[in-house]
Design a protein around this motif. Sequence first.
Motif, short mmCIF file in Angstrom:
data_model
loop_
_atom_site.label_atom_id
_atom_site.label_comp_id
_atom_site.label_asym_id
_atom_site.label_seq_id
_atom_site.Cartn_x
_atom_site.Cartn_y
_atom_site.Cartn_z
N LEU A 99 -3.00 -59.85 0.99
CA LEU A 99 -2.08 -60.13 2.09
C LEU A 99 -0.98 -59.08 2.11
CD1 LEU A 99 -1.73 -63.99 1.58
CD2 LEU A 99 -3.14 -62.80 3.29
N LEU A 100 -0.90 -58.36 3.21
CA LEU A 100 0.22 -57.46 3.43
C LEU A 100 1.31 -58.26 4.14
CD1 LEU A 100 -1.73 -54.29 4.60
CD2 LEU A 100 -0.32 -54.47 2.56
N ALA B 160 -3.88 -62.08 -3.54
CA ALA B 160 -2.88 -61.10 -3.95
C ALA B 160 -2.05 -60.72 -2.75
CB ALA B 160 -3.57 -59.86 -4.54
N ALA B 161 -0.82 -60.29 -2.98
CA ALA B 161 0.07 -59.96 -1.86
C ALA B 161 0.95 -58.79 -2.23
CB ALA B 161 0.92 -61.17 -1.48
N TRP B 162 1.38 -58.08 -1.18
CA TRP B 162 2.35 -57.00 -1.35
C TRP B 162 3.23 -56.93 -0.13
CZ3 TRP B 162 3.55 -52.92 1.78
CH2 TRP B 162 4.50 -52.01 1.26
N SER B 163 4.50 -56.73 -0.34
CA SER B 163 5.45 -56.25 0.66
C SER B 163 6.57 -55.58 -0.11
CB SER B 163 5.98 -57.38 1.55
OG SER B 163 6.80 -58.26 0.81
N SER B 164 7.39 -54.84 0.58
CA SER B 164 8.37 -53.99 -0.12
C SER B 164 9.36 -54.80 -0.94
CB SER B 164 9.11 -53.11 0.89
OG SER B 164 9.74 -53.91 1.88
N PRO C 239 10.57 -49.92 11.71
CA PRO C 239 10.47 -48.50 11.32
C PRO C 239 9.71 -48.29 10.02
CG PRO C 239 12.70 -49.00 12.06
CD PRO C 239 11.97 -50.31 11.99
N ARG C 240 9.82 -49.22 9.06
CA ARG C 240 9.15 -49.06 7.77
C ARG C 240 7.68 -49.45 7.81
NH1 ARG C 240 12.47 -51.92 3.09
NH2 ARG C 240 12.28 -53.66 4.57
N THR C 241 7.29 -50.25 8.79
CA THR C 241 5.91 -50.73 8.82
C THR C 241 5.07 -50.09 9.91
OG1 THR C 241 6.53 -52.62 10.22
CG2 THR C 241 6.54 -52.95 7.82
N ARG C 242 5.68 -49.41 10.85
CA ARG C 242 4.90 -48.76 11.90
C ARG C 242 4.01 -47.67 11.27
NH1 ARG C 242 5.20 -48.43 17.38
NH2 ARG C 242 7.12 -49.68 17.37
N ILE D 138 1.16 -51.44 13.36
CA ILE D 138 1.21 -51.36 11.90
C ILE D 138 -0.01 -50.60 11.38
CG2 ILE D 138 1.16 -52.73 9.77
CD1 ILE D 138 2.72 -54.90 11.30
N VAL D 139 -1.11 -50.66 12.11
CA VAL D 139 -2.35 -49.96 11.74
C VAL D 139 -2.58 -48.83 12.73
CG1 VAL D 139 -4.84 -50.17 11.40
CG2 VAL D 139 -3.32 -52.08 10.80
N ASP D 140 -2.74 -47.61 12.24
CA ASP D 140 -3.04 -46.47 13.10
C ASP D 140 -4.37 -46.72 13.81
OD1 ASP D 140 -4.32 -43.89 13.83
OD2 ASP D 140 -2.51 -43.02 12.97
N GLN D 141 -4.32 -46.86 15.12
CA GLN D 141 -5.52 -47.26 15.87
C GLN D 141 -6.59 -46.18 15.89
OE1 GLN D 141 -5.46 -50.78 17.51
NE2 GLN D 141 -4.31 -50.49 15.62
N ASP D 142 -6.20 -44.93 15.93
CA ASP D 142 -7.19 -43.85 15.89
C ASP D 142 -7.90 -43.81 14.54
OD1 ASP D 142 -6.63 -43.07 18.49
OD2 ASP D 142 -5.12 -41.60 17.87
N ALA D 143 -7.12 -44.00 13.47
CA ALA D 143 -7.71 -44.02 12.13
C ALA D 143 -8.64 -45.22 11.97
CB ALA D 143 -6.61 -44.04 11.07
#
Length: 320
Positions: free
Chosen positions: A152-153, A174-178, A214-217, A242-247
């Motif tokens: 989980l992000l 499992a989880a992560w955030s800043s 700004p931190r998650t874009r 949050i997810v680069d659409q091209d990638a």
Amino acid sequence: MPMLNCAVLDDYQGVARDLADWPRLGPGVEVSFLSGHFGSQDALVDAVGHCEIVVAMRERTPFPAELFARLPRLRLLITSGMRNAAIDLAAAARHGVTVCGTASSPEPPAELTWALILGLARHLVTENNALRAGGPWQQTLGTDLHGRRLGLLGLGKIGRQMARIGGAFGMEVAAWSSNLTPERAAESGAIALGSKEELLESSDFVSVHLVLGPRTRGLIGEAELRRMRPTAYLVNTSRAAIVDQDALLRALREGWIAGAGADVFETEPLAPADPLRSAPNFLGLPHLGYVTRRNYEGYFGQAVEDIEAYLAGDPVRVLG
């Protein structure tokens, strides 16, 4: 007192009129329900330029600074939920517009996220299409949830719902955030990882539940997607940017990951020619996460309350 005009925007399903007691506002407020999406700012101004009150649905219709300048009659803007990144709150204040919100339940988005996870893991669309068309009986091999890791992000309201349900499926969560601490993660039955890279590399299902800022874009780009296992799935029901659409499109086309699900897109409604519509192993939905009867009854019911409070001179649930 002169008649006030109120427009309810983006009522795609044509249900807003029946899900709240709008007549309670009395004969002094004329409410109109607009079911079509406005593709340009000019079209929106033509439709609501005469309105003192506008009710917006989430971020379907942006309200940037230049739009407030073109709506001089607007005095009250209501959004579903208590956060809307598509509204320029500073510009609203400069133009004398009060912005109010409503409650929003975390359960419906979490439930829909699990629909995407299960749909991907068990290839439900492929199998259902084959069944309807009289095609092959059993043609895919499903992916187990039990014993696999759910990454989980973000572990906010929706993330915590996800963690509890993941545990019920017998998954390791499992989880992560800043700012996530081990103690806070443990409260939801999750383990806190030290980096997003560790989470991406070790998870079988990665689900995004972060607030766009700004931190998650662009937090998940090509480098991050390449870290994921080729057997892993990515699901995003938070915000597309949050997810680069091209990638993401490259990852699906080139098989970096097993598949992806999304309920959010950078431009909504999604353009008919958008390549994600035909991307392999992609399960997409038209931003249905919050679209349930109970949530809508809350949104529109509290919108009526917001209007009543504003007209009484004591606005509630004010943003900004």
